[in-house]
Design a protein around this motif. Sequence first.
Motif, PDB file in Angstrom:
ATOM      1  N   LEU A  15      10.271  49.096  -8.836  1.00 13.83           N
ATOM      2  CA  LEU A  15      11.541  48.651  -8.253  1.00 13.83           C
ATOM      3  C   LEU A  15      12.714  48.950  -9.178  1.00 13.83           C
ATOM      4  CD1 LEU A  15      10.420  45.295  -6.635  1.00 13.83           C
ATOM      5  CD2 LEU A  15      10.950  47.453  -5.501  1.00 13.83           C
ATOM      6  N   PHE A  16      12.500  48.861 -10.488  1.00 15.17           N
ATOM      7  CA  PHE A  16      13.570  49.198 -11.429  1.00 15.17           C
ATOM      8  C   PHE A  16      13.970  50.672 -11.274  1.00 15.17           C
ATOM      9  CE2 PHE A  16      14.828  50.981 -15.533  1.00 15.17           C
ATOM     10  CZ  PHE A  16      15.974  50.240 -15.767  1.00 15.17           C
ATOM     11  N   CYS A  17      12.990  51.551 -11.169  1.00 15.27           N
ATOM     12  CA  CYS A  17      13.291  52.972 -11.006  1.00 15.27           C
ATOM     13  C   CYS A  17      13.976  53.227  -9.668  1.00 15.27           C
ATOM     14  CB  CYS A  17      12.013  53.799 -11.123  1.00 15.27           C
ATOM     15  SG  CYS A  17      11.360  53.859 -12.793  1.00 15.27           S
ATOM     16  N   TYR A  18      13.500  52.564  -8.617  1.00 14.86           N
ATOM     17  CA  TYR A  18      14.104  52.743  -7.294  1.00 14.86           C
ATOM     18  C   TYR A  18      15.569  52.317  -7.302  1.00 14.86           C
ATOM     19  CZ  TYR A  18      15.272  51.750  -2.461  1.00 14.86           C
ATOM     20  OH  TYR A  18      15.914  51.687  -1.259  1.00 14.86           O
ATOM     21  N   TYR A  19      15.829  51.087  -7.767  1.00 14.04           N
ATOM     22  CA  TYR A  19      17.202  50.597  -7.735  1.00 14.04           C
ATOM     23  C   TYR A  19      18.087  51.307  -8.748  1.00 14.04           C
ATOM     24  CZ  TYR A  19      16.021  47.085  -4.330  1.00 14.04           C
ATOM     25  OH  TYR A  19      15.625  46.483  -3.175  1.00 14.04           O
ATOM     26  N   SER A  20      17.532  51.770  -9.844  1.00 17.51           N
ATOM     27  CA  SER A  20      18.314  52.572 -10.785  1.00 17.51           C
ATOM     28  C   SER A  20      18.749  53.881 -10.131  1.00 17.51           C
ATOM     29  CB  SER A  20      17.503  52.871 -12.043  1.00 17.51           C
ATOM     30  OG  SER A  20      17.220  51.702 -12.732  1.00 17.51           O
ATOM     31  N   GLY A  21      17.840  54.496  -9.391  1.00 21.63           N
ATOM     32  CA  GLY A  21      18.192  55.726  -8.683  1.00 21.63           C
ATOM     33  C   GLY A  21      19.243  55.499  -7.630  1.00 21.63           C
ATOM     34  N   VAL A  22      19.121  54.411  -6.880  1.00 22.84           N
ATOM     35  CA  VAL A  22      20.125  54.090  -5.860  1.00 22.84           C
ATOM     36  C   VAL A  22      21.471  53.813  -6.518  1.00 22.84           C
ATOM     37  CG1 VAL A  22      20.766  52.367  -4.124  1.00 22.84           C
ATOM     38  CG2 VAL A  22      18.434  53.265  -4.188  1.00 22.84           C
ATOM     39  N   PHE A  23      21.452  53.074  -7.627  1.00 23.39           N
ATOM     40  CA  PHE A  23      22.697  52.777  -8.331  1.00 23.39           C
ATOM     41  C   PHE A  23      23.334  54.059  -8.863  1.00 23.39           C
ATOM     42  CE2 PHE A  23      24.793  52.063 -12.407  1.00 23.39           C
ATOM     43  CZ  PHE A  23      25.827  51.228 -12.005  1.00 23.39           C
ATOM     44  N   LEU A  24      22.546  54.908  -9.502  1.00 24.09           N
ATOM     45  CA  LEU A  24      23.101  56.148 -10.063  1.00 24.09           C
ATOM     46  C   LEU A  24      23.670  57.045  -8.985  1.00 24.09           C
ATOM     47  CD1 LEU A  24      20.393  56.984 -12.753  1.00 24.09           C
ATOM     48  CD2 LEU A  24      22.743  56.231 -13.145  1.00 24.09           C
ATOM     49  N   ALA A  26      24.840  56.147  -6.004  1.00 28.77           N
ATOM     50  CA  ALA A  26      26.052  55.569  -5.415  1.00 28.77           C
ATOM     51  C   ALA A  26      27.195  55.540  -6.425  1.00 28.77           C
ATOM     52  CB  ALA A  26      25.752  54.163  -4.926  1.00 28.77           C
ATOM     53  N   HIS A  27      26.878  55.220  -7.673  1.00 30.31           N
ATOM     54  CA  HIS A  27      27.936  55.054  -8.675  1.00 30.31           C
ATOM     55  C   HIS A  27      28.561  56.385  -9.064  1.00 30.31           C
ATOM     56  CE1 HIS A  27      30.103  52.802 -11.699  1.00 30.31           C
ATOM     57  NE2 HIS A  27      29.730  53.681 -12.613  1.00 30.31           N
ATOM     58  N   PHE A  28      27.755  57.413  -9.223  1.00 23.63           N
ATOM     59  CA  PHE A  28      28.270  58.719  -9.648  1.00 23.63           C
ATOM     60  C   PHE A  28      28.467  59.676  -8.487  1.00 23.63           C
ATOM     61  CE2 PHE A  28      26.165  57.098 -13.498  1.00 23.63           C
ATOM     62  CZ  PHE A  28      27.265  57.091 -14.338  1.00 23.63           C
ATOM     63  N   ASP A  29      28.277  59.180  -7.251  1.00 20.68           N
ATOM     64  CA  ASP A  29      28.481  59.977  -6.038  1.00 20.68           C
ATOM     65  C   ASP A  29      27.703  61.294  -6.116  1.00 20.68           C
ATOM     66  OD1 ASP A  29      29.469  60.271  -3.517  1.00 20.68           O
ATOM     67  OD2 ASP A  29      31.320  61.260  -4.160  1.00 20.68           O
ATOM     68  N   LEU A  30      26.416  61.178  -6.421  1.00 18.98           N
ATOM     69  CA  LEU A  30      25.564  62.349  -6.587  1.00 18.98           C
ATOM     70  C   LEU A  30      25.108  62.890  -5.236  1.00 18.98           C
ATOM     71  CD1 LEU A  30      23.381  61.066  -9.549  1.00 18.98           C
ATOM     72  CD2 LEU A  30      25.339  62.602  -9.646  1.00 18.98           C
ATOM     73  N   VAL A  31      24.745  64.150  -5.218  1.00 17.79           N
ATOM     74  CA  VAL A  31      24.290  64.793  -3.986  1.00 17.79           C
ATOM     75  C   VAL A  31      22.873  64.345  -3.641  1.00 17.79           C
ATOM     76  CG1 VAL A  31      23.857  67.007  -2.887  1.00 17.79           C
ATOM     77  CG2 VAL A  31      25.763  66.771  -4.477  1.00 17.79           C
ATOM     78  N   LEU A  32      22.050  64.123  -4.648  1.00 19.44           N
ATOM     79  CA  LEU A  32      20.659  63.718  -4.417  1.00 19.44           C
ATOM     80  C   LEU A  32      20.608  62.264  -3.946  1.00 19.44           C
ATOM     81  CD1 LEU A  32      18.889  65.207  -7.547  1.00 19.44           C
ATOM     82  CD2 LEU A  32      18.792  66.048  -5.219  1.00 19.44           C
ATOM     83  N   GLY A  34      19.357  58.427  -3.709  1.00 18.94           N
ATOM     84  CA  GLY A  34      18.944  57.508  -4.757  1.00 18.94           C
ATOM     85  C   GLY A  34      17.447  57.353  -4.873  1.00 18.94           C
ATOM     86  N   THR A  35      16.754  57.418  -3.742  1.00 20.12           N
ATOM     87  CA  THR A  35      15.299  57.284  -3.788  1.00 20.12           C
ATOM     88  C   THR A  35      14.660  58.438  -4.544  1.00 20.12           C
ATOM     89  OG1 THR A  35      15.219  58.353  -1.633  1.00 20.12           O
ATOM     90  CG2 THR A  35      15.151  55.957  -1.660  1.00 20.12           C
ATOM     91  N   LEU A  36      15.216  59.640  -4.381  1.00 24.54           N
ATOM     92  CA  LEU A  36      14.677  60.799  -5.093  1.00 24.54           C
ATOM     93  C   LEU A  36      14.972  60.702  -6.591  1.00 24.54           C
ATOM     94  CD1 LEU A  36      13.170  63.464  -4.769  1.00 24.54           C
ATOM     95  CD2 LEU A  36      15.369  64.574  -4.448  1.00 24.54           C
TER      96      LEU A  36
END
Length: 127
Positions: A15-24, A26-32, A34-36
């Motif tokens: 869950l830490f990895c999942y939510y970290s990916g979602v946060f990153l 959304a926060h940095f407006d990445l193309v990938l 968050g789940t990936l």
Amino acid sequence: MNKAVKWLLGWAMVLFCYYSGVFLSAHFDLVLPGTLIGLFLLLGALFTFHIVEPLVSTAVAPLLKHMSVLFVPAVLGVSVYWPDIQRHGIAIVVAVVMFTAFSLGVTAKIASKLMRHRHPQGERGNQ
């Protein structure tokens, strides 16, 4: 370590990895998505820290055992979009076959390179 503690730590890691990916994402407006990104974070943790693998495998083993239940929404989606699937059936089949072959080839190439580092030619002859 108690199995319940291993299970909790494994799920906390997932869950830490999942939510970290979602946060990153959304926060940095990445193309990938968050789940990936979270999946890549978990993969990096699995390669870097050897203590993570037994914890995660203990946590997700029950979920993987009943993996077919997770495909029920996909099967229902096929029935909802059946006319679109019929209309583009040939393109879908070609895309699935081509990308499956491509991904298998890339995976085999990467695995071959990784295994070469793990088992150099000189050590294989001794087996």
